[in-house]
Design a protein around this motif. Structure first.
Motif, PDB file in Angstrom:
ATOM      1  N   LYS A  80      -7.252  -4.749  -2.523  1.00 42.37           N
ATOM      2  CA  LYS A  80      -6.808  -3.654  -3.383  1.00 42.37           C
ATOM      3  C   LYS A  80      -7.954  -2.696  -3.695  1.00 42.37           C
ATOM      4  O   LYS A  80      -7.819  -1.490  -3.548  1.00 42.37           O
ATOM      5  N   PHE A  81      -9.101  -3.243  -4.127  1.00 40.07           N
ATOM      6  CA  PHE A  81     -10.221  -2.378  -4.485  1.00 40.07           C
ATOM      7  C   PHE A  81     -10.784  -1.651  -3.272  1.00 40.07           C
ATOM      8  O   PHE A  81     -11.231  -0.507  -3.372  1.00 40.07           O
ATOM      9  N   GLN A 102     -10.032   4.895  -1.175  1.00 40.55           N
ATOM     10  CA  GLN A 102      -9.562   6.093  -0.478  1.00 40.55           C
ATOM     11  C   GLN A 102      -8.784   6.968  -1.468  1.00 40.55           C
ATOM     12  O   GLN A 102      -8.115   6.452  -2.352  1.00 40.55           O
ATOM     13  N   ASP A 144      -5.816   9.183  -2.980  1.00 43.31           N
ATOM     14  CA  ASP A 144      -4.350   9.190  -2.915  1.00 43.31           C
ATOM     15  C   ASP A 144      -3.746   7.906  -2.346  1.00 43.31           C
ATOM     16  O   ASP A 144      -2.706   7.936  -1.707  1.00 43.31           O
ATOM     17  N   VAL A 145      -4.386   6.767  -2.597  1.00 45.60           N
ATOM     18  CA  VAL A 145      -3.852   5.478  -2.172  1.00 45.60           C
ATOM     19  C   VAL A 145      -3.723   4.578  -3.399  1.00 45.60           C
ATOM     20  O   VAL A 145      -4.623   4.497  -4.221  1.00 45.60           O
ATOM     21  N   LYS A 146      -2.578   3.916  -3.516  1.00 46.06           N
ATOM     22  CA  LYS A 146      -2.326   2.989  -4.620  1.00 46.06           C
ATOM     23  C   LYS A 146      -1.845   1.674  -4.024  1.00 46.06           C
ATOM     24  O   LYS A 146      -1.010   1.663  -3.132  1.00 46.06           O
ATOM     25  N   VAL A 147      -2.388   0.563  -4.517  1.00 50.70           N
ATOM     26  CA  VAL A 147      -2.000  -0.764  -4.037  1.00 50.70           C
ATOM     27  C   VAL A 147      -1.421  -1.539  -5.209  1.00 50.70           C
ATOM     28  O   VAL A 147      -1.987  -1.585  -6.290  1.00 50.70           O
ATOM     29  N   THR A 168       5.665   8.605  -3.935  1.00 47.23           N
ATOM     30  CA  THR A 168       4.982   7.494  -3.279  1.00 47.23           C
ATOM     31  C   THR A 168       5.696   7.158  -1.981  1.00 47.23           C
ATOM     32  O   THR A 168       6.917   7.203  -1.898  1.00 47.23           O
ATOM     33  N   LYS A 193       0.998   5.578  -0.309  1.00 42.60           N
ATOM     34  CA  LYS A 193       0.304   6.855  -0.188  1.00 42.60           C
ATOM     35  C   LYS A 193       0.962   7.820  -1.168  1.00 42.60           C
ATOM     36  O   LYS A 193       2.178   7.953  -1.192  1.00 42.60           O
ATOM     37  N   VAL A 248       0.855  -1.186   0.000  1.00 40.07           N
ATOM     38  CA  VAL A 248       0.000   0.000   0.000  1.00 40.07           C
ATOM     39  C   VAL A 248       0.892   1.236   0.000  1.00 40.07           C
ATOM     40  O   VAL A 248       1.747   1.399   0.873  1.00 40.07           O
ATOM     41  N   GLU A 260      -8.109   1.179  -2.457  1.00 36.44           N
ATOM     42  CA  GLU A 260      -8.016   2.223  -3.476  1.00 36.44           C
ATOM     43  C   GLU A 260      -9.269   3.081  -3.550  1.00 36.44           C
ATOM     44  O   GLU A 260      -9.299   4.049  -4.302  1.00 36.44           O
TER      45      GLU A 260
END
Length: 61
Positions: free
Chosen positions: A44-45, A50, A52-55, A26, A11, A9, A48
């Motif tokens: 993941k879904f 939220q 500004d969050v990337k998984v 990141t 940010k 995860v 994401e």
């Protein structure tokens, strides 16, 4: 036996540089291991949703 899947995860920290372009750095927030890809994709879904969050999901080798 199936492979374990690693979900990392990140940010996104957005800022504007001196030229006026928007940039993003990141920052690794946490990681978690799942035993099926389906569990990792649900996570993941969910995360994401939220802002500004990337998984990133990949096989844990």
């Amino acid at each position: 036996m199936s492979k374990a899947w690693l979900a990392r995860v990140f940010k996104l920290e957005r800022f504007t540089d001196s030229s006026g372009f928007e940039r993003a750095n990141t920052k690794l927030v946490k990681h978690q291991t799942f035993y099926t890809k389906a569990e990792a994709l649900v996570y993941k879904f969910t995360m994401e949703a939220q802002p500004d969050v990337k998984v990133v999901i990949k096989p844990n080798e």
